[in-house]
Write an enzyme that holds these catalytic residues in place. Sequence first.
Site, PDB file in Angstrom:
ATOM      1  CB  CYS A 168      -0.998  -0.019   1.159  1.00 34.11           C
ATOM      2  SG  CYS A 168      -2.336   1.188   0.948  1.00 34.11           S
ATOM      3  CG  HIS A 170      -4.160  -3.319   2.229  1.00 38.48           C
ATOM      4  ND1 HIS A 170      -3.230  -3.025   3.206  1.00 38.48           N
ATOM      5  CD2 HIS A 170      -4.729  -2.144   1.880  1.00 38.48           C
ATOM      6  CE1 HIS A 170      -3.247  -1.725   3.440  1.00 38.48           C
ATOM      7  NE2 HIS A 170      -4.143  -1.163   2.648  1.00 38.48           N
ATOM      8  CD  GLU A 218      -2.415  -6.299   4.497  1.00 36.01           C
ATOM      9  OE1 GLU A 218      -2.633  -5.126   4.865  1.00 36.01           O
ATOM     10  OE2 GLU A 218      -1.786  -6.577   3.443  1.00 36.01           O
TER      11      GLU A 218
END
Length: 205
Positions: free
Chosen positions: A83, A185, A187
């Site tokens: 990011c 992102h 994750e």
Amino acid sequence: MASPTVALFDYGSGNLRSAFRALERAGGDVELTGDLDTARRADGLVVPGVGAFAACMAGVAEHGLDAVIRERAAAGAPVLGICVGEQVLFAEGVEHGVETEGVGVLEGRVDRLEADRIPHMGWNTVEAPEGMRLFAGIGPAERFYFVHSYAAKTAPPGALVATCTHGGPFIAAVERGAVSATQFHPEKSGDAGRVLLTNWIEDLT
């Protein structure tokens, strides 16, 4: 065989808890750290980041992480930016007319997206070129989670670049040498994000 060591650097900005868990699930021996020697020694260094380019870059510089990122990039030691942690790897960022110098391991400039709806928030597909290691085993229909108002739009020389479109095309992920980065992102991107992080970690061995 021991898992590759991953230093998730805490410089005061980033979604650290979810990134830590995701990197562990992807097979890394993860350490959350603010220690520069740990960041130098790890098999892989992850640079997170949320918020504004200038604020994240100030934290990176204050902790001396910018020098370590440049050292690792020059030595061929893997770095992954996520990011705004991706954005600060570029040469500069522009917010509200103010230019901020970035780490500079990738040439280019981070600018505001040109779209009717800002920020770009939610799930979107990514178009990745053949041979991009991060996207091995990930089909073109897979979606990744984005939250951002700014992005780099011009590919650095010699880099492999995956693109996404929101208003216009922008760089969703980049690979060049030891430097990899994603605007989205991973994750927070479910199974596709897990595969991407696993690809990166497996490349550390």
